[in-house]
Every structure is written in C-alpha cells, then in structure tokens.
Design a protein around this motif. Structure first.
Motif, PDB file in Angstrom:
ATOM      1  N   VAL A  69      43.749  66.401 -11.935  1.00  0.00           N
ATOM      2  CA  VAL A  69      43.057  66.689 -13.192  1.00  0.00           C
ATOM      3  C   VAL A  69      43.528  65.715 -14.272  1.00  0.00           C
ATOM      4  CG1 VAL A  69      42.843  68.401 -15.048  1.00  0.00           C
ATOM      5  CG2 VAL A  69      42.559  69.097 -12.668  1.00  0.00           C
ATOM      6  N   GLU A  77      34.722  71.794 -14.590  1.00  0.00           N
ATOM      7  CA  GLU A  77      35.085  72.830 -15.559  1.00  0.00           C
ATOM      8  C   GLU A  77      36.504  72.612 -16.094  1.00  0.00           C
ATOM      9  OE1 GLU A  77      34.241  76.861 -14.384  1.00  0.00           O
ATOM     10  OE2 GLU A  77      32.522  76.160 -13.216  1.00  0.00           O
ATOM     11  N   ALA A  78      37.351  71.943 -15.309  1.00  0.00           N
ATOM     12  CA  ALA A  78      38.710  71.646 -15.762  1.00  0.00           C
ATOM     13  C   ALA A  78      38.664  70.729 -16.981  1.00  0.00           C
ATOM     14  CB  ALA A  78      39.527  71.004 -14.640  1.00  0.00           C
ATOM     15  N   ARG A  79      37.772  69.751 -16.966  1.00  0.00           N
ATOM     16  CA  ARG A  79      37.623  68.842 -18.108  1.00  0.00           C
ATOM     17  C   ARG A  79      37.189  69.617 -19.339  1.00  0.00           C
ATOM     18  NH1 ARG A  79      33.104  66.202 -20.038  1.00  0.00           N
ATOM     19  NH2 ARG A  79      31.968  66.829 -18.182  1.00  0.00           N
ATOM     20  N   THR A 107      40.966  63.150 -16.180  1.00  0.00           N
ATOM     21  CA  THR A 107      40.572  63.526 -17.552  1.00  0.00           C
ATOM     22  C   THR A 107      41.384  62.861 -18.655  1.00  0.00           C
ATOM     23  OG1 THR A 107      42.059  65.445 -17.545  1.00  0.00           O
ATOM     24  CG2 THR A 107      39.771  65.789 -16.785  1.00  0.00           C
ATOM     25  N   TRP A 109      37.626  72.790 -19.907  1.00  0.00           N
ATOM     26  CA  TRP A 109      38.748  73.652 -20.276  1.00  0.00           C
ATOM     27  C   TRP A 109      39.759  72.852 -21.101  1.00  0.00           C
ATOM     28  CZ3 TRP A 109      44.038  73.900 -19.102  1.00  0.00           C
ATOM     29  CH2 TRP A 109      44.662  75.123 -19.336  1.00  0.00           C
ATOM     30  N   ALA A 112      48.352  72.392 -20.182  1.00  0.00           N
ATOM     31  CA  ALA A 112      47.716  72.375 -18.855  1.00  0.00           C
ATOM     32  C   ALA A 112      48.769  72.496 -17.760  1.00  0.00           C
ATOM     33  CB  ALA A 112      46.892  71.101 -18.681  1.00  0.00           C
ATOM     34  N   ARG A 153      47.130  69.418  -7.848  1.00  0.00           N
ATOM     35  CA  ARG A 153      45.978  69.802  -8.677  1.00  0.00           C
ATOM     36  C   ARG A 153      46.146  69.256 -10.095  1.00  0.00           C
ATOM     37  NH1 ARG A 153      41.345  70.781 -10.357  1.00  0.00           N
ATOM     38  NH2 ARG A 153      40.853  72.691 -11.457  1.00  0.00           N
ATOM     39  N   LEU A 196      43.766  76.490 -14.413  1.00  0.00           N
ATOM     40  CA  LEU A 196      42.808  75.378 -14.455  1.00  0.00           C
ATOM     41  C   LEU A 196      41.589  75.702 -13.600  1.00  0.00           C
ATOM     42  CD1 LEU A 196      44.948  72.124 -14.170  1.00  0.00           C
ATOM     43  CD2 LEU A 196      43.311  72.669 -15.965  1.00  0.00           C
TER      44      LEU A 196
END
Length: 182
Positions: free
Chosen positions: A12, A57-59, A16, A61, A45, A8, A52
């Motif tokens: 991410v 939404e991770a970006r 990103t 965050w 992170a 994960r 996360l």
C-alpha cells in the motif's frame, strides 16, 4: 505484527506514497508541512494496518486519513498563530509600546520569531503562561537551577536582539509578569 501485515503495508505504501504526497503538497503551505502530513498519515496506516481496506479502497482510506491529519495540522497552526498574536501583544506591553518610544509591535514579533525554539518556549512560558522557575522545571523535567540559567540566557539573547533591532528595553520591562519574581 505478522509478515502478511508487513507485506500489505509495504504494498500500500509503494502504491500510494506519491499520490498521498501530492495530495498533501497541494494543500500545505510548505514542503515541510506536507512531509509531516505524509509521515503522520503513514504512521497511522502502520498502526492500523489491520483496518486497511483491500485494493483501491486503501488509497481512498489513506486520503481520508490524510485529510484528517491535515485538518489537525491546520488547527495546530491556527492555535500557534493566535498564541503568537497574544504573545506579541504581551511583548509590546513588556517593552513599553507607547507612542513616545516608537516601538513597533511587528519588530518585536520579528525579533521574537528569530529566537531559537527553546528560547521562545522558555520566554513564552514566563511571559505568556505566567509560570515560575519551579513550574517550568517540573514541566520540562529540568532542575530549577537549569531553568534559571537557561531563562537568563534566553532573556539576554532576546534583549540583545531587541537592541540590535533598535528596540530599547527599560529596567521595568523585564520578561516577568506583574506580581511574579523569578
């Protein structure tokens, strides 16, 4: 950390990294500062990978994390600038900045800024923080004798650099706060 969390984070990161880097570069004064912000953002992170959010939404965050990291870096830079102004004033006082000797505060600041980080730190601990050898030794995890030698060398390098810049120190203008002996 299990393999799912690792996968994960890696996903991410890949998705990103360039966006977060561009965000930091546009807001920082130097590429080095931007790199620090990006590194700290992804370190957070990594530590909080379980928090996360999914998908895009991770970006968002990560943008929020980067924003907070950037704010922290700016506060730190502001504190360093304020300390530098105070230290510049202290240096001018130590080197007798009076109308008859023509010493320019900016020259002293420039010379001080040209010293190594270690020399500036030692001289700052003495002149600005008012610490003695024993206190500096404890703080830095060194022997009192090692601090004495390093401080002597830092003072000598600073004095030489001031001489080269045309700033002449007097015997009274040593890097020791009034009332202290090292």
């Amino acid at each position: 950390m299990d393999d799912d969390w690792l996968a994960r984070f890696e996903a991410v990161y890949r998705e990103t990294y360039h966006q977060i880097t561009a965000y930091a570069v546009r807001r920082c004064d130097s590429p080095q500062d931007a790199a620090d912000v990006v590194a700290e953002t992804f370190t957070i992170a990594w530590r909080r990978v379980s928090e996360l959010p999914p998908g895009q939404e991770a970006r968002l965050w990560l943008y929020g994390v980067a924003r907070k990291v950037l704010a922290g870096h700016r506060r730190s830079a502001d504190r360093r600038r304020r300390r530098s102004v105070e230290l510049d004033t202290e240096m001018a006082d130590l080197y007798g900045s009076s109308p008859d000797n023509g010493v320019e505060l900016s020259v002293i600041a420039q010379v001080f800024g040209s010293l190594s980080d270690d020399d500036r730190e030692l001289l700052s601990l003495v002149a600005w923080e008012g610490l003695g050898r024993e206190e500096i030794a404890t703080m830095l995890g060194l022997s009192r004798n090692a601090v004495r030698v390093r401080l002597h060398r830092a003072r000598r390098r600073f004095s030489r650099a001031l001489d080269e810049a045309g700033v002449r120190s007097t015997t009274e203008s040593r890097m020791v706060p009034a009332g202290r002996s090292l």
